[in-house]
Design an enzyme around this catalytic site. Sequence first.
Site, PDB file in Angstrom:
ATOM      1  N   GLY A  10       0.833  -1.198   0.000  1.00  0.00           N
ATOM      2  CA  GLY A  10       0.000   0.000   0.000  1.00  0.00           C
ATOM      3  C   GLY A  10       0.864   1.243   0.000  1.00  0.00           C
ATOM      4  O   GLY A  10       1.981   1.238   0.550  1.00  0.00           O
ATOM      5  N   TRP A  14      -1.515   7.133   4.379  1.00  0.00           N
ATOM      6  CA  TRP A  14      -0.925   6.500   5.567  1.00  0.00           C
ATOM      7  C   TRP A  14       0.222   5.576   5.166  1.00  0.00           C
ATOM      8  O   TRP A  14       1.266   5.532   5.810  1.00  0.00           O
ATOM      9  CB  TRP A  14      -2.014   5.759   6.334  1.00  0.00           C
ATOM     10  CG  TRP A  14      -1.655   5.166   7.662  1.00  0.00           C
ATOM     11  CD1 TRP A  14      -2.109   3.983   8.149  1.00  0.00           C
ATOM     12  CD2 TRP A  14      -0.836   5.717   8.718  1.00  0.00           C
ATOM     13  NE1 TRP A  14      -1.616   3.753   9.418  1.00  0.00           N
ATOM     14  CE2 TRP A  14      -0.837   4.808   9.785  1.00  0.00           C
ATOM     15  CE3 TRP A  14      -0.088   6.889   8.844  1.00  0.00           C
ATOM     16  CZ2 TRP A  14      -0.125   5.029  10.967  1.00  0.00           C
ATOM     17  CZ3 TRP A  14       0.623   7.118  10.028  1.00  0.00           C
ATOM     18  CH2 TRP A  14       0.603   6.199  11.073  1.00  0.00           C
ATOM     19  N   LYS A 204     -14.378   3.805  15.194  1.00  0.00           N
ATOM     20  CA  LYS A 204     -14.246   5.249  15.437  1.00  0.00           C
ATOM     21  C   LYS A 204     -14.561   6.056  14.171  1.00  0.00           C
ATOM     22  O   LYS A 204     -15.002   7.196  14.248  1.00  0.00           O
ATOM     23  CB  LYS A 204     -12.872   5.589  16.002  1.00  0.00           C
ATOM     24  CG  LYS A 204     -11.697   5.147  15.124  1.00  0.00           C
ATOM     25  CD  LYS A 204     -11.122   6.254  14.322  1.00  0.00           C
ATOM     26  CE  LYS A 204     -10.280   5.739  13.181  1.00  0.00           C
ATOM     27  NZ  LYS A 204      -9.500   6.757  12.500  1.00  0.00           N
TER      28      LYS A 204
HETATM   29  N1  LIG Z   1      -4.628   8.445   6.175  1.00  0.00           N
HETATM   30  C1  LIG Z   1      -4.609   8.398   7.476  1.00  0.00           C
HETATM   31  O1  LIG Z   1      -4.467   9.420   8.166  1.00  0.00           O
HETATM   32  C2  LIG Z   1      -4.719   7.045   8.152  1.00  0.00           C
HETATM   33  C3  LIG Z   1      -4.264   6.948   9.444  1.00  0.00           C
HETATM   34  C4  LIG Z   1      -4.344   5.716  10.087  1.00  0.00           C
HETATM   35  C5  LIG Z   1      -4.875   4.628   9.395  1.00  0.00           C
HETATM   36  N2  LIG Z   1      -5.322   4.755   8.130  1.00  0.00           N
HETATM   37  C6  LIG Z   1      -5.840   3.541   7.455  1.00  0.00           C
HETATM   38  O2  LIG Z   1      -4.842   3.061   6.571  1.00  0.00           O
HETATM   39  C7  LIG Z   1      -5.462   2.367   5.484  1.00  0.00           C
HETATM   40  C8  LIG Z   1      -4.882   2.883   4.184  1.00  0.00           C
HETATM   41  O3  LIG Z   1      -5.175   4.258   4.069  1.00  0.00           O
HETATM   42  P1  LIG Z   1      -4.299   5.292   3.236  1.00  0.00           P
HETATM   43  O4  LIG Z   1      -4.563   6.618   3.870  1.00  0.00           O
HETATM   44  O5  LIG Z   1      -2.888   4.823   3.125  1.00  0.00           O
HETATM   45  O6  LIG Z   1      -4.955   5.156   1.782  1.00  0.00           O
HETATM   46  P2  LIG Z   1      -5.629   6.348   0.895  1.00  0.00           P
HETATM   47  O7  LIG Z   1      -7.086   6.349   1.104  1.00  0.00           O
HETATM   48  O8  LIG Z   1      -4.843   7.597   1.043  1.00  0.00           O
HETATM   49  O9  LIG Z   1      -5.267   5.901  -0.593  1.00  0.00           O
HETATM   50  C9  LIG Z   1      -5.924   5.026  -1.370  1.00  0.00           C
HETATM   51  C10 LIG Z   1      -4.925   3.946  -1.770  1.00  0.00           C
HETATM   52  O10 LIG Z   1      -5.648   2.921  -2.433  1.00  0.00           O
HETATM   53  C11 LIG Z   1      -4.961   2.577  -3.605  1.00  0.00           C
HETATM   54  N3  LIG Z   1      -5.908   2.020  -4.551  1.00  0.00           N
HETATM   55  C12 LIG Z   1      -6.790   2.680  -5.346  1.00  0.00           C
HETATM   56  N4  LIG Z   1      -7.464   1.783  -6.110  1.00  0.00           N
HETATM   57  C13 LIG Z   1      -6.996   0.554  -5.743  1.00  0.00           C
HETATM   58  C14 LIG Z   1      -7.307  -0.775  -6.138  1.00  0.00           C
HETATM   59  N5  LIG Z   1      -8.244  -1.025  -7.045  1.00  0.00           N
HETATM   60  N6  LIG Z   1      -6.645  -1.800  -5.540  1.00  0.00           N
HETATM   61  C15 LIG Z   1      -5.721  -1.564  -4.589  1.00  0.00           C
HETATM   62  N7  LIG Z   1      -5.380  -0.327  -4.175  1.00  0.00           N
HETATM   63  C16 LIG Z   1      -6.016   0.698  -4.743  1.00  0.00           C
HETATM   64  C17 LIG Z   1      -4.327   3.867  -4.055  1.00  0.00           C
HETATM   65  O11 LIG Z   1      -3.274   3.607  -4.915  1.00  0.00           O
HETATM   66  C18 LIG Z   1      -3.859   4.443  -2.750  1.00  0.00           C
HETATM   67  O12 LIG Z   1      -2.609   3.888  -2.398  1.00  0.00           O
HETATM   68  C19 LIG Z   1      -6.973   2.600   5.628  1.00  0.00           C
HETATM   69  O13 LIG Z   1      -7.548   1.471   6.239  1.00  0.00           O
HETATM   70  C20 LIG Z   1      -7.061   3.793   6.577  1.00  0.00           C
HETATM   71  O14 LIG Z   1      -8.246   3.772   7.347  1.00  0.00           O
HETATM   72  C21 LIG Z   1      -5.232   5.943   7.483  1.00  0.00           C
END
Ligand SMILES: NC(=O)c1ccc[n+]([C@@H]2O[C@H](COP(=O)([O-])OP(=O)(O)OC[C@H]3O[C@@H](n4cnc5c(N)ncnc54)[C@H](O)[C@@H]3O)[C@@H](O)[C@H]2O)c1
Length: 349
Positions: A10, A14, A204
């Site tokens: 990923g 995050w 949450k």
């Molecule tokens: N962003 C934050 O502040 C944060 C903090 C803690 C936890 N999280 C959790 O981390 C996890 C990942 O969140 P994030 O913020 O890194 O992601 P994001 O929502 O910023 O990004 C979306 C990601 O999904 C990918 N994507 C899009 N289409 C796709 C597909 N068909 N198959 C696979 N990947 C695809 C994109 O390339 C991108 O890397 C989530 O569960 C989120 O709840 C996020």
Amino acid sequence: MPALRVSIIGSGNWGSAIAKIIGCNVQGSNRFQPVVNMWVFEEVIEGRKLTEIINQDHENVKYLPGHKLPRNVVAIPDLVKATEDADILVFVIPHQFIHRICDQLAGHLKSGVYGISLIKGVDEGPDGLKLISDIIREKLGIEISVLMGANIASEVADEKFCETTIGCKNPRHGQIFKEIFQTPNFRVTVVDDCDTVEICGALKNIVAVGAGFCDGLDFGDNTKAAVIRLGLMEMVAFAKLFCKGSVSTNTFLESCGVADLITTCYGGRNRKVAEAFAKTGKSIEELEKEMLNGQKLQGPQASAEVYKILKQKDLVDKFPLFVAVYRICYERCPIQAFISCLQNHPEHY
Ligand SMILES: NC(=O)c1ccc[n+]([C@@H]2O[C@H](COP(=O)([O-])OP(=O)(O)OC[C@H]3O[C@@H](n4cnc5c(N)ncnc54)[C@H](O)[C@@H]3O)[C@@H](O)[C@H]2O)c1
């Protein structure tokens, strides 16, 4: 002990922020191999592949612009190539993609590999709740821990101090994860109550949608505090009903519990989109596209999954806040119903 290879699955907001930490930490320790592969869902941005941009410019310009990634973090568009030599997998993708990713990984991993999930969300299974870690464990047959906390990605990337919680039953893995993730500005606590840690991370986001509704309706901080308190009560009740092991109330006092709930109800994308939903009347899907530049919302979908589980177990009446969020997001229930839900909510469980 041979040095351990870490791969990140990923590269969103995050995923990229945590890659900054992991890349630096593995370089500073001889327990780990210095190169960290990061699987990137390939996209083309202004005529260039995102993997090329990351490998040449060391910046994820789409999901974490303005931050340099360490040079030892290598972006790879092929999932199997990115993970085939890994000893430790860090799962950090939006939860809707986890089934497909695990299906692609199955049969291609090194034996003895184990993982940690940073994914916030739940799924529904035939018997009710299914955690994302359960899906990974079942599909890949690996040991899996979780990391959740009050960790808005942009603030972590800015190296502003925060805490996080790792849920891990294996003390040796817990120690290794601490070395991978901890920095002076990202303090890690390890607990063994994994399911509660994970369920906090998913639930949450539903409460944060409710907090956003209140902001959109111009209610103030007192109302939001009530949303947080009532939401927390529902989170505890839900965890007690659905977690497999015993649920320690202390876990709700860790970063993954009350701290993450507070930060998500004030900052974060779920609150922001829910506020716009209340103000504009546009659909959640429309706003996600308009406001998030490819990032994914978690709260509305988590409310839909939780609603299905509650319905299946005939428990809809016991979780009025979770259910109100679902009905407003998906069943055209008027947004003011959220305030009535607060007014009529039982004060205690
Ligand atoms: N962003 C934050 O502040 C944060 C903090 C803690 C936890 N999280 C959790 O981390 C996890 C990942 O969140 P994030 O913020 O890194 O992601 P994001 O929502 O910023 O990004 C979306 C990601 O999904 C990918 N994507 C899009 N289409 C796709 C597909 N068909 N198959 C696979 N990947 C695809 C994109 O390339 C991108 O890397 C989530 O569960 C989120 O709840 C996020």
